[in-house]
Design an enzyme around this catalytic site. Structure first.
Site, PDB file in Angstrom:
ATOM      1  N   CYS A 153       0.843  -1.192   0.000  1.00 54.05           N
ATOM      2  CA  CYS A 153       0.000   0.000   0.000  1.00 54.05           C
ATOM      3  C   CYS A 153       0.884   1.250   0.000  1.00 54.05           C
ATOM      4  CB  CYS A 153      -0.902   0.009   1.230  1.00 54.05           C
ATOM      5  SG  CYS A 153      -2.033   1.427   1.285  1.00 54.05           S
ATOM      6  N   ASP A 183       0.456   3.776   1.718  1.00 53.14           N
ATOM      7  CA  ASP A 183       0.430   4.357   3.073  1.00 53.14           C
ATOM      8  C   ASP A 183       1.846   4.635   3.578  1.00 53.14           C
ATOM      9  OD1 ASP A 183       0.289   4.515   6.023  1.00 53.14           O
ATOM     10  OD2 ASP A 183      -1.809   3.978   5.730  1.00 53.14           O
ATOM     11  N   ARG A 189       3.031   4.773   6.378  1.00 51.24           N
ATOM     12  CA  ARG A 189       3.463   4.029   7.563  1.00 51.24           C
ATOM     13  C   ARG A 189       3.979   2.637   7.221  1.00 51.24           C
ATOM     14  NH1 ARG A 189      -2.223   4.537  10.393  1.00 51.24           N
ATOM     15  NH2 ARG A 189      -2.717   3.966   8.261  1.00 51.24           N
ATOM     16  N   HIS A 249      -2.054  -3.958   5.022  1.00 52.71           N
ATOM     17  CA  HIS A 249      -1.791  -3.532   6.407  1.00 52.71           C
ATOM     18  C   HIS A 249      -3.101  -3.247   7.116  1.00 52.71           C
ATOM     19  CE1 HIS A 249      -2.512   0.890   5.982  1.00 52.71           C
ATOM     20  NE2 HIS A 249      -2.327   0.595   4.717  1.00 52.71           N
ATOM     21  N   CYS A 301      -5.955   0.012   7.113  1.00 48.71           N
ATOM     22  CA  CYS A 301      -5.798   0.593   5.771  1.00 48.71           C
ATOM     23  C   CYS A 301      -7.003   1.474   5.427  1.00 48.71           C
ATOM     24  CB  CYS A 301      -5.645  -0.519   4.735  1.00 48.71           C
ATOM     25  SG  CYS A 301      -5.400   0.106   3.057  1.00 48.71           S
TER      26      CYS A 301
HETATM   27 ZN   LIG Z   1      -3.413   1.201   3.060  1.00 46.84          ZN
END
Ligand SMILES: [Zn+2]
Length: 239
Positions: A47, A49, A51, A103, A106
């Site tokens: 992803c 993202d 993080r 994750h 999400c």
């Molecule tokens: Zn995500």
């Protein structure tokens, strides 16, 4: 705000210069060897993202993992970007492992579950809603607070299948190339990766592996739903 921007970006360049100097000091010739070639064994499909950074999570260095990221780690049969990356990784770089990594917490998966309208991304997230609809009975059997993380794992399982049935992988396996696809989930709340047991190496039929993986997800989350409240998964604390 505008006055802050150059300072912030200058910080990034300063970090970069000190990182490059540190690397060269600790391991002379590191960058020179990178220039010659990249020979990663791994491809990471994750992803976007912020993080979930592939290298830091796995302790891998530049040159060791080939990365493709998009919102909610989706592999669509018509996505030339993802397919090109997979083809390059498999046919040119000869990676041995491709990991699809979702994750918990999400935002893309949550939006798909809730049917929230964001904008253009709705059309992308629609692919996860297809996964949600396919597993509606399973998801509806769980308490609401567990559904997003269960869907995160189901989404990974589906995307592993999508990679496995791509022409790139079919061709690779028919040539006898040794490359495996794995499904993992990352915990933003504890920094740990979990193997969802969805590993495909071209030998076993995809269908039976997929069914077994979905069964495991069903068992895991229904057991968690039955657990006393005090044992509730800290996953839910993720922002
Ligand atoms: Zn995500």
């Amino acid at each position: 705000m505008e006055n802050d921007t150059p300072d912030n970006l200058e910080d990034l360049f300063a970090h970069n210069r000190s990182w490059a100097a540190r690397m060269e000091r600790d391991r002379p010739g590191f960058f020179t060897s990178l220039v010659k070639q990249q020979t990663p064994k791994y491809m990471w499909i994750g992803c976007s993202d912020s993080r979930v950074p592939a290298n830091q999570i796995t302790g891998l260095e530049p040159g060791e993992v080939f990365v493709h990221r998009n919102v909610a780690n989706i592999v669509v049969h018509s996505d030339l970007n993802a397919l090109s990356a997979i083809q390059f990784a498999v046919e040119r770089l000869k990676v041995q492992h491709i990991m699809v990594v979702g994750h918990y917490g999400c935002a893309g998966v949550k939006a798909a579950l809730e049917g929230a309208r964001i904008g253009l991304a709705d059309n992308w997230i629609r692919h996860i809603q297809d996964v949600r609809d396919r597993h509606r009975v399973l998801l509806n059997s769980l308490p609401e607070e567990l559904r997003a993380d269960a869907l995160c794992e189901l989404n990974v399982t589906e995307q592993v299948v999508n990679v496995a049935v791509s022409t790139v992988m079919e061709d690779a396996w028919s040539r006898g190339q040794a490359v495996s696809i794995h499904g993992w989930a990352f915990g933003v709340h504890d920094g740990l990766l979990q193997d969802l047991g969805m590993t495909i190496n071209g030998i076993k039929p995809v269908e039976s592996l997929y069914k077994a993986a979905v069964q495991r997800i069903r068992y895991k989350w229904s057991k968690r739903a039955d657990a006393p409240q005090a044992d509730a998964d800290p996953v839910q604390a993720a922002p």
